[in-house]
Design an enzyme around this catalytic site. Structure first.
Site, short mmCIF file in Angstrom:
data_model
loop_
_atom_site.label_atom_id
_atom_site.label_comp_id
_atom_site.label_asym_id
_atom_site.label_seq_id
_atom_site.Cartn_x
_atom_site.Cartn_y
_atom_site.Cartn_z
N TRP A 253 23.41 -28.63 -53.78
CA TRP A 253 24.83 -28.70 -53.41
C TRP A 253 25.38 -30.11 -53.51
O TRP A 253 26.53 -30.31 -53.92
CB TRP A 253 25.06 -28.10 -52.02
CG TRP A 253 24.87 -26.62 -52.04
CD1 TRP A 253 23.91 -25.89 -51.38
CD2 TRP A 253 25.65 -25.65 -52.78
NE1 TRP A 253 24.04 -24.55 -51.67
CE2 TRP A 253 25.10 -24.37 -52.51
CE3 TRP A 253 26.75 -25.74 -53.64
CZ2 TRP A 253 25.61 -23.20 -53.08
CZ3 TRP A 253 27.27 -24.57 -54.19
CH2 TRP A 253 26.70 -23.32 -53.91
N ASP B 138 29.35 -32.62 -46.42
CA ASP B 138 29.35 -31.16 -46.58
C ASP B 138 28.34 -30.61 -45.58
O ASP B 138 27.14 -30.76 -45.77
CB ASP B 138 28.97 -30.78 -48.01
CG ASP B 138 28.85 -29.27 -48.21
OD1 ASP B 138 29.03 -28.51 -47.23
OD2 ASP B 138 28.56 -28.85 -49.36
N LYS C 162 28.54 -19.38 -43.86
CA LYS C 162 27.12 -19.64 -43.65
C LYS C 162 26.78 -19.42 -42.18
O LYS C 162 26.07 -18.51 -41.82
CB LYS C 162 26.74 -21.05 -44.11
CG LYS C 162 27.11 -21.35 -45.57
CD LYS C 162 26.30 -20.50 -46.53
CE LYS C 162 26.83 -20.49 -47.96
NZ LYS C 162 26.99 -21.77 -48.60
C1 LIG Z 1 27.36 -22.25 -49.92
C2 LIG Z 1 27.53 -23.70 -50.00
C3 LIG Z 1 28.50 -24.27 -50.83
C4 LIG Z 1 29.44 -23.43 -51.68
O1 LIG Z 1 30.22 -22.62 -50.87
P1 LIG Z 1 31.35 -21.68 -51.53
O2 LIG Z 1 32.01 -21.09 -50.34
O3 LIG Z 1 30.65 -20.66 -52.37
O4 LIG Z 1 32.25 -22.52 -52.31
C5 LIG Z 1 28.61 -25.65 -50.84
N1 LIG Z 1 27.82 -26.42 -50.09
C6 LIG Z 1 26.88 -25.90 -49.27
C7 LIG Z 1 26.02 -26.81 -48.46
C8 LIG Z 1 26.70 -24.53 -49.21
O5 LIG Z 1 25.77 -24.01 -48.42
#
Ligand SMILES: *Cc1c(COP(=O)(O)O)cnc(C)c1O
Length: 380
Positions: free
Chosen positions: A108, A192, A216
């Site tokens: 990511w 993030d 998540k």
């Molecule tokens: C799932 C995830 C993403 C992408 O999320 P989307 O909602 O599909 O855009 C980005 N960063 C992390 C750490 C993730 O777990």
């Protein structure tokens, strides 16, 4: 209606398990929210009912994380993937030349870095892209975190980005670095935190901004939480879409345009559920117990293996491999039959992954460990 199947233990990385009381409350309020005769889905996003829902969600989130008024809290759309672009669109030019630095620890953070390069000069401050030896053990690429003392942050960078829980690799920063440790006081940290958001107390004052897709650990798909220090607002590049300019979204309390109203409502129920559990310190205790149980079992077995450097093993996403990958299919079929679902690892790392988010109770991890033992006994 069809008869509901028994709920399986759901180890999905996202969209993922939600607390049952949240689903029950959403179901009970589906046709009539608090006596107004409408579903939340049918309300104006500017009407007094939804404004109350949205403001309460924001207030509860601030309470959970201890977010001060120096920060704006926003509910946006597009997921963390869109934030990979929205962050540079808003921040990369804030000090003049479009310059930002990225720490790479897995899938990511690499995706974030790649996207940022479309908007400016995004360089790598540090990366775990090579094998190394830590604590006397060989660590494969992307299974460890470079020590903060080895990060090279350019003093003129507009921000420094990292992903504090790599959902696929299973690498977690147990703390966000203190700004002073970065050796570049003008450079705010952008994090993030999607897949461990609200899994434990986090010191928001250490970051300039953070973002997290809700699906998540903190709600349904469709809403992304953004928390940003107010002095970072108002520096968007001219090409930044107005709907994605943080200054606009913050000024209108997430209602610059129509926000994902139902997703915000359900996320708000999750925040209330967390407050009812005793807040983030209490959920951290529960999450530790789950992670300790699972890693403890994996470490004691020679049949299964988790490859991550022990101090940065994620408490949310636990990847593991079987000694013999030829048994993966049998493992997954048996797991489904035992009521354990979505254990297949991401295709880029293979093997298995158990995501053990807030809403997955200890009993779910106990059931997984029971199955792991049984499978090892019959296939080891
Ligand atoms: C799932 C995830 C993403 C992408 O999320 P989307 O909602 O599909 O855009 C980005 N960063 C992390 C750490 C993730 O777990």
């Amino acid at each position: 209606m069809t008869q509901a199947k028994t709920r399986p233990w759901n180890f999905s990385a996202g969209p993922s398990v939600l607390p049952v009381p949240v689903l029950e409350q959403a179901a009970a309020e589906m046709l009539d929210w608090h006596g107004c005769g409408m579903s939340v889905m049918e309300m104006s996003h500017r009407g007094k009912q939804f404004v109350q829902i949205c403001d309460e969600a924001e207030a509860d989130l601030r309470t959970l994380l201890g977010v001060t008024d120096d920060y704006a809290v926003m509910f946006m759309q597009g997921g963390a993937t869109a934030e990979n672009a929205i962050v540079p669109l808003n921040l990369i030019g804030r000090r003049g030349a479009p310059v930002a630095d990225y720490v790479l620890t897995g899938h990511w953070s690499r995706r974030s870095h790649k996207e940022a390069n479309r908007y400016g000069d995004a360089q790598v401050a540090a990366a775990s892209d090579a094998a190394t030896v830590l604590d006397g053990r060989e660590q494969a690429p992307w299974t460890w975190v470079p020590p903060v003392s080895d990060w090279h942050v350019r003093p003129d960078a507009s921000y420094l980005h990292l992903c504090s829980n790599e959902t696929i690799g299973g690498v977690e920063f147990m703390d966000w670095p203190e700004p002073a440790a970065l050796g570049a006081p003008e450079v705010p940290l952008v994090v993030d935190a999607s897949s461990h958001f609200l899994s434990r107390p986090m010191d928001v004052s250490r970051v300039g901004m953070m973002y997290a897709g809700a699906q998540k650990n903190a709600g349904p798909a469709g809403v992304t939480v953004v928390i940003i220090r107010r002095d970072l607002l108002g520096h968007a590049l001219p090409i930044c879409p107005t709907a994605f300019d943080y200054a606009n979204v913050a000024a209108e309390s997430s209602r610059y345009n129509t926000p994902p109203t139902y997703a915000i409502y359900v996320a708000g129920l999750v925040y209330k559920w967390l407050l009812g559990q005793g807040g983030l310190a209490a959920i951290e205790t529960a999450n530790r117990a789950k992670a300790d149980l699972l890693y403890g079992f994996l470490d004691g077995s020679s049949f299964y293996r988790n490859p991550i450097h022990a101090p940065v093993r994620s408490r949310m996403n636990v990847p593991f491999v079987l000694a013999d990958a030829a048994q993966d299919a049998a493992f997954l079929a048996g797991a489904e039959a035992a009521g354990l679902t979505q254990l297949k690892g991401h295709k880029s790392v293979g093997g298995m992954r158990a995501s053990i988010y807030n809403a997955l109770p200890l009993a779910g991890v106990e059931a997984l460990v029971q199955y792991l033992k049984e499978f090892e006994r019959t296939h080891g």
